[in-house]
Design a protein around this motif. Structure first.
Motif, short mmCIF file in Angstrom:
data_model
loop_
_atom_site.label_atom_id
_atom_site.label_comp_id
_atom_site.label_asym_id
_atom_site.label_seq_id
_atom_site.Cartn_x
_atom_site.Cartn_y
_atom_site.Cartn_z
N LEU A 71 -0.36 14.52 0.15
CA LEU A 71 1.08 14.42 0.29
C LEU A 71 1.46 13.89 1.67
O LEU A 71 2.53 13.32 1.85
CB LEU A 71 1.71 15.79 0.05
N ALA A 72 0.56 14.06 2.64
CA ALA A 72 0.81 13.52 3.98
C ALA A 72 0.95 12.00 3.95
O ALA A 72 1.77 11.42 4.68
CB ALA A 72 -0.30 13.94 4.94
N ASP A 73 0.16 11.34 3.12
CA ASP A 73 0.29 9.89 2.98
C ASP A 73 1.66 9.52 2.41
O ASP A 73 2.30 8.56 2.85
CB ASP A 73 -0.81 9.34 2.07
N ALA A 74 2.10 10.27 1.41
CA ALA A 74 3.42 10.01 0.82
C ALA A 74 4.52 10.23 1.86
O ALA A 74 5.50 9.46 1.91
CB ALA A 74 3.65 10.92 -0.38
N GLU A 75 4.37 11.25 2.69
CA GLU A 75 5.38 11.51 3.73
C GLU A 75 5.46 10.37 4.73
O GLU A 75 6.56 10.00 5.18
CB GLU A 75 5.05 12.82 4.44
N ARG A 76 4.32 9.81 5.09
CA ARG A 76 4.34 8.71 6.05
C ARG A 76 5.03 7.49 5.46
O ARG A 76 5.73 6.76 6.16
CB ARG A 76 2.91 8.39 6.49
N LEU A 77 4.84 7.26 4.17
CA LEU A 77 5.55 6.16 3.52
C LEU A 77 7.06 6.39 3.52
O LEU A 77 7.83 5.50 3.87
CB LEU A 77 5.04 6.00 2.08
N ILE A 78 7.47 7.58 3.14
CA ILE A 78 8.91 7.89 3.11
C ILE A 78 9.50 7.79 4.52
O ILE A 78 10.59 7.22 4.71
CB ILE A 78 9.15 9.29 2.53
N ALA A 79 8.79 8.29 5.52
CA ALA A 79 9.29 8.22 6.90
C ALA A 79 9.48 6.78 7.34
O ALA A 79 10.36 6.48 8.16
CB ALA A 79 8.32 8.95 7.83
N ALA A 80 8.66 5.87 6.80
CA ALA A 80 8.78 4.45 7.14
C ALA A 80 9.78 3.73 6.26
O ALA A 80 10.03 2.53 6.46
CB ALA A 80 7.42 3.78 7.03
N GLY A 81 10.35 4.42 5.27
CA GLY A 81 11.36 3.81 4.42
C GLY A 81 10.85 3.22 3.13
O GLY A 81 11.53 2.39 2.52
N ILE A 82 9.65 3.62 2.68
CA ILE A 82 9.06 3.09 1.46
C ILE A 82 8.97 4.21 0.41
O ILE A 82 8.14 5.11 0.54
CB ILE A 82 7.66 2.50 1.71
N PRO A 83 9.81 4.18 -0.63
CA PRO A 83 9.67 5.15 -1.71
C PRO A 83 8.45 4.79 -2.57
O PRO A 83 7.93 3.68 -2.49
CB PRO A 83 10.97 5.00 -2.50
N LEU A 84 7.99 5.73 -3.38
CA LEU A 84 6.82 5.49 -4.20
C LEU A 84 7.01 6.04 -5.60
O LEU A 84 7.82 6.94 -5.82
CB LEU A 84 5.56 6.07 -3.56
#
Length: 460
Positions: free
Chosen positions: A345-358
């Motif tokens: 989930l840490a990888d998903a959080e880094r994406l969201i923090a950068a503005g990329i939904p998944l």
């Protein structure tokens, strides 16, 4: 509720799960994959990572490899059909149409994953003008020596008129050591079998004889992984995306129940294209009125109907083919898309923090995810943010209407149902888990922060 039709994969998954000593390939799932490898990484993938994503997408990539009638170039680097290498006959299994096509072909250099792989999922971004189409293939080398056949991972075109074959996966591919299940290459026996030490991808560009149209392929890549069997993954603490929620449109798949049975009838079958459409529109892209002119004007959200039609796999008989969804997203102006796995989930959080939904793939019984109100053997939803406490904010298309699509799911429950490789259904039968599979859609022009997080996941 099952948000992706069970069909042949459910039977296969059950058979493999009950085989003595056999691990269930994540590909033999209704809609799912296998599980993650630990905490997210700040830099490039490590040599011991169990998930390896590799793309060919820049001009130097395309100038490499083996060219048979293809040319590398363009403002957006890619390969095109420059001079036909020959002709090939193809009979469409879904229409019976026989035709001869000019073709050219590009074969990638051999790629060695960070660890020998038990699964590979390819994805591609391309433009296919009228009368053109692609075949995407994989050939691997086993750890014990010897090669796989050239496996077809997709016959793909952006269109679906009479000028092109039907978009399709190819069934019944295997050599006794490995098989292809719709969109995923998998080793047959994970305990006794070899692994894939390396692979090459091949894309064949087709057009009608004597024409001058050409497909253009901008990105070709694959996620290779070898993930452990586990019913439970380590818990993580809230990270950099705590309190961040991205502005993503909300669409319900259920308002389309019964629409367009030729494309699997809406409702629970349309979770993947509905999720794809949400993210495509988040980036400011959508079909034109002309694109939507075929949709019944009485139907709400016609763009979701459009996404279902143009992600539909005529062999799978559904809209949930993972690479086909990514390829559809990349047909929009300057969009890019990949199918991959995330470690945690840490990888998903880094994406969201950068503005990329998944867009994530998961399966669970109702009691495992509070607030969902259903259980599923395979379902896609979008992750759009995290609460201040670190819980997951998801646009879940399995909702009765658009206003009710936003959900908050408990962090611990959600990360486990997404990342585990093994699970039990309501009857206690052991089946494959989801394993962190996701779609990532992003524009060609990205911020420095977005480039950094994508690069850390092997996406250039």
């Amino acid at each position: 509720m099952i948000s992706r039709p069970a069909k042949r994969r459910t039977v296969l998954a059950a058979a493999l799960a009950t085989a003595a000593g056999a691990a269930t390939p994540a590909a033999a799932r209704t809609d799912q994959g296998a599980a993650g490898r630990g905490r997210g990484r700040p830099g490039r993938p490590r040599k011991d990572d169990l998930i390896d994503h590799h793309d060919w997408s820049c001009l130097s990539d395309w100038k490499g490899g083996t060219h048979e009638g293809t040319r590398a170039g363009g403002d957006r680097p890619g390969i095109t059909l420059a001079k036909p290498a020959g002709t090939v006959a193809y009979t469409d299994p879904h229409t019976g149409t026989e035709a001869t096509w000019e073709y050219a072909r590009w074969t990638s250099p051999r790629h060695e994953p960070t660890v020998p792989a038990s699964e590979v999922i390819a994805s591609w971004n391309a433009d296919t003008p009228a009368g053109t189409w692609l075949r995407i293939e994989l050939r691997g080398t086993y750890t014990g020596g010897g090669d796989t056949p050239w496996y077809t991972l997709g016959v793909w075109t952006a269109g679906d008129g009479d000028d092109v074959p039907r978009r399709t996966s190819v069934p019944d591919q295997g050599d006794g050591k490995s098989s292809v299940y719709t969109d995923t290459f998998a080793i047959d026996d994970l305990d006794a079998g070899p692994r894939l030490a390396s692979y090459r991808l091949r894309v064949t560009l087709h057009r009608a004889p004597g024409g001058d149209a050409t497909p253009t392929v901008w990105r070709l890549g694959a996620m290779a992984s070898d993930l452990p069997d586990r019913f439970e993954v380590p818990a993580t603490e809230p990270g950099p995306a705590a309190g961040v929620e991205l502005d993503v449109p909300r669409y319900s798949q259920n308002v389309h129940e019964g629409q367009y049975p030729e494309y699997d009838g809406g409702g629970e079958a349309w979770c993947s294209p509905t999720s794809s459409q949400m993210i495509i529109e988040h980036w400011g892209r959508k079909p034109t009125p002309e694109d939507l002119s075929w949709v019944n004007p009485d139907y709400a959200d016609p763009q979701v109907c459009h996404a279902a039609r143009y992600t539909f796999d005529y062999d799978y008989e559904g809209c949930g083919n993972w690479p086909f969804n990514a390829a559809y997203a990349a047909t929009y102006d300057d969009m890019q898309a990949v199918v991959t796995r995330l470690a945690s989930l840490a990888d998903a959080e880094r994406l969201i923090a950068a503005g990329i939904p998944l867009i994530t793939s998961q399966s669970f019984v109702e009691e495992e995810l509070d607030g969902a109100g259903y259980g599923t053997a395979g379902h896609l939803m979008t992750v759009v943010g995290f609460t201040a406490e670190g819980d997951v904010v998801a646009n879940d298309p399995a909702s009765p209407d658009n206003p009710s699509v936003r959900h908050v799911y408990k962090r611990r429950q959600w990360e486990n149902i997404w990342l585990r490789t093994k699970r039990k259904d309501a009857d206690g039968k052991v089946l494959s888990g989801t394993g962190g599979v996701c779609y990532l859609y992003f524009p060609r022009e990205t911020t420095a922060a977005q480039k950094k997080v994508l690069a850390s996941l092997g996406i250039g």
